[in-house]
Scaffold this motif. Sequence first.
Motif, short mmCIF file in Angstrom:
data_model
loop_
_atom_site.label_atom_id
_atom_site.label_comp_id
_atom_site.label_asym_id
_atom_site.label_seq_id
_atom_site.Cartn_x
_atom_site.Cartn_y
_atom_site.Cartn_z
N GLY A 256 -6.64 -8.48 1.18
CA GLY A 256 -5.90 -7.24 1.37
C GLY A 256 -5.09 -7.27 2.65
O GLY A 256 -4.79 -8.34 3.19
N PRO A 257 -4.79 -6.06 3.16
CA PRO A 257 -3.93 -6.00 4.35
C PRO A 257 -4.70 -6.18 5.66
O PRO A 257 -4.21 -5.84 6.72
N GLY A 258 -5.92 -6.68 5.59
CA GLY A 258 -6.74 -6.86 6.80
C GLY A 258 -7.80 -5.78 6.86
O GLY A 258 -7.61 -4.68 6.34
N ILE A 400 0.89 0.24 -2.23
CA ILE A 400 -0.51 0.67 -2.39
C ILE A 400 -1.25 0.12 -1.18
O ILE A 400 -1.43 -1.09 -1.03
N MET A 401 -1.65 1.03 -0.30
CA MET A 401 -2.27 0.61 0.95
C MET A 401 -3.80 0.63 0.82
O MET A 401 -4.48 -0.19 1.41
N THR A 402 -4.32 1.60 0.05
CA THR A 402 -5.78 1.75 -0.10
C THR A 402 -6.08 1.88 -1.59
O THR A 402 -5.36 2.59 -2.31
N GLU A 403 -7.15 1.22 -2.02
CA GLU A 403 -7.42 1.15 -3.47
C GLU A 403 -8.23 2.36 -3.97
O GLU A 403 -9.28 2.20 -4.60
N TRP A 404 -7.73 3.56 -3.71
CA TRP A 404 -8.38 4.74 -4.30
C TRP A 404 -8.36 4.60 -5.82
O TRP A 404 -7.35 4.16 -6.38
N ASN A 405 -9.43 5.03 -6.48
CA ASN A 405 -9.47 4.90 -7.95
C ASN A 405 -8.28 5.55 -8.62
O ASN A 405 -7.77 5.05 -9.60
N GLN A 406 -7.86 6.71 -8.08
CA GLN A 406 -6.77 7.43 -8.75
C GLN A 406 -5.45 6.66 -8.71
O GLN A 406 -4.52 7.00 -9.44
N PHE A 407 -5.35 5.60 -7.91
CA PHE A 407 -4.12 4.79 -7.90
C PHE A 407 -4.17 3.67 -8.94
O PHE A 407 -3.22 2.93 -9.11
N ARG A 408 -5.33 3.51 -9.58
CA ARG A 408 -5.49 2.39 -10.50
C ARG A 408 -4.84 2.64 -11.85
O ARG A 408 -4.62 1.72 -12.63
N ASN A 409 -4.57 3.94 -12.12
CA ASN A 409 -3.96 4.26 -13.42
C ASN A 409 -2.74 5.14 -13.26
O ASN A 409 -2.60 6.16 -13.91
N GLU A 421 14.55 2.18 -6.05
CA GLU A 421 14.51 0.73 -6.31
C GLU A 421 13.10 0.37 -6.73
O GLU A 421 12.14 0.98 -6.24
N PRO A 422 12.94 -0.61 -7.63
CA PRO A 422 11.59 -0.82 -8.20
C PRO A 422 10.68 -1.77 -7.42
O PRO A 422 9.94 -2.55 -8.01
N PHE A 423 10.71 -1.70 -6.09
CA PHE A 423 9.81 -2.57 -5.32
C PHE A 423 8.40 -1.99 -5.34
O PHE A 423 8.20 -0.81 -5.04
N PHE A 424 7.43 -2.84 -5.66
CA PHE A 424 6.03 -2.38 -5.75
C PHE A 424 5.18 -3.37 -4.97
O PHE A 424 5.05 -4.53 -5.35
N PHE A 425 4.62 -2.91 -3.85
CA PHE A 425 3.77 -3.78 -3.03
C PHE A 425 2.32 -3.35 -3.21
O PHE A 425 1.92 -2.28 -2.75
N ASP A 426 1.58 -4.20 -3.90
CA ASP A 426 0.19 -3.88 -4.23
C ASP A 426 -0.69 -4.64 -3.23
O ASP A 426 -1.15 -5.74 -3.51
N LEU A 427 -0.92 -4.02 -2.07
CA LEU A 427 -1.62 -4.74 -1.00
C LEU A 427 -3.13 -4.85 -1.26
O LEU A 427 -3.85 -5.47 -0.47
N ILE A 430 -4.56 -4.25 -7.17
CA ILE A 430 -5.27 -3.47 -8.19
C ILE A 430 -4.56 -3.54 -9.56
O ILE A 430 -5.11 -3.08 -10.55
N TYR A 431 -3.35 -4.08 -9.59
CA TYR A 431 -2.64 -4.17 -10.87
C TYR A 431 -2.53 -5.62 -11.35
O TYR A 431 -2.60 -6.56 -10.54
#
Length: 465
Positions: A256-258, A400-409, A421-427, A430-431
């Motif tokens: 992850g991000p450290g 996505i900085m923190t893997e809260w469950n609600q960000f998983r879906n 712009e469609p940049f998606f950084f999944d740190l 989770i995807y």
Amino acid sequence: MHIGVIGTGYVGLVTGACFAEFGVFVTCVDKDTKKIKSLKQGKIPFYEPGLEELVQRNIKEGRLTFTTDIAEAVRSSLVLFISVGTPPRGDGSADLSYIEEVAKEIAVNMKEYKVIVTKSTVPVGTGDRLRKIVSRHLNEKVDFDIVSNPEFLREGSAIEDFMRPNRVVIGADSQQAVAIMKDLYKPLYLIETPFVITNIETSELIKYASNSFLATKISFINEISNLCDKVGADVHMVAKGMGLDQRIGPKFLHPGPGYGGSCLPKDTKALLKMAEEHNVELGIIYAAVRANERQRESMAKKIKDAIGRLKGKTIAILGLSFKPNTDDIRDAPSIYIIRRLLKEGAKIRAYDPVFKSRELLLNSIKLSGEGSALSTSSSKLIKFCKDPYEAAEGAHALVIMTEWNQFRNLELERLKKLLSEPFFFDLRNIYVPQKLKKLGYKYFCVGRNLSNSYLQYYETKGFNE
Ligand code: NAD
Ligand code: UGA
């Protein structure tokens, strides 16, 4: 038995409420009058799943009380837990001033035998130091014992960790104190929790060694993830393949991000300082700390390299706390990464399910800067949003900085339409990369920069994400 818990923060409140749940009578003390006032009404000052219900139930059943008067707790308790903060000083060493202040206050109020327990994380030698402080401040000749009983709970799962710990560590040099501690922890004996009974110095070091080992494991996998990105390997499979070796174990190998939070960063640095004072080199822990700093930096760089110029760009940040299920942002990766993005001229639209204090975030960002304090104008560049979709509106990238469950879906199609712009950084990885790429996202993650053929395989087989 009646016990006192001094310092009613994350650790003290959980300790007090859980012992009360075990049937012990507990007086919780804090010098923060506002905190005690709200606790008396059963309102807890931070977010920890299940804690409010536990506190309210035990207040109602008469086993849990709150006060700002330490004398009251000393009078009524046989065992006094010290669970105040041990924050880092400028040189990385632990600031023991809060602990020492409490020790003096306990001493001046003592009229009979007490067991004084450090639950806070304290450097080796603190037990001995406390013994001297207490002896010096006693008003009459009273017997007492010092015990080290470090806490290993994690925020977000604190109650489960306290009630079903992997082990209980007790450091003492008196049989009587050990017997009292064992009696207190009797419910855990019944569920066969392993107990480690040792001397105070060993117990104090077990805590720092444990946190530093966990930090090292995380830094290890983070460095491996950077190599994975270069060579086309899948860090999750590397971690799985390693972790199945029982000598390595699967936990704490999630890249992850450290690592962040109030403990791993502070305790690794305090251990390094302790070793330095004793002229011992802890090269592995030093490297783990450095790797963590680089990991945070490399996440900001990942975003910058992909987007190009950040000036005038808006970045949506999902998750601010250092991990899910807590509102704690102490030393969170979000603080460092947002600071870097602001420095490059980006604007931030942030959303966190429970952390809502813009002021505290701004202060933390300001304090984290090495001389480059956040300017007043750039502080206006952070907007708090009501949900992930509002955060994404018009943003050039989503992080996505923190893997809260609600960000998983998340509703990915909707989100993509909202982003400019469609940049998606999944740190937090989770995807499934292929899924996001198929939807047209420019998807970036940590240690899974995989080839297309592997991604197809990934998708058809499902894998165990
Ligand atoms: P915290 O900052 O949440 O709480 C400390 C509390 O102590 C505060 O409410 C403060 O007002 C109170 N306090 C300070 N001086 C006082 C005094 N003289 N009298 C009464 N109250 C006083 O801290 P925390 O996160 O609970 O951490 C406490 C200790 O436990 C630290 O040493 C930490 O390293 C260790 N620890 C923390 C965790 C965790 O998950 N947070 C886990 C294990 C160990
Ligand atoms: C940590 C320890 O896990 C506890 O045992 C200890 O009691 C506590 O510190 C303490 O002394 O305060 P905590 O900081 O609450 O607990 O949270 P962790 O679950 O350890 O996570 C710490 C950080 O490491 C988070 O930022 C998390 O995202 C990160 N992490 C964790 C990873 O990046 N990868 C992992 O595999 C695990």
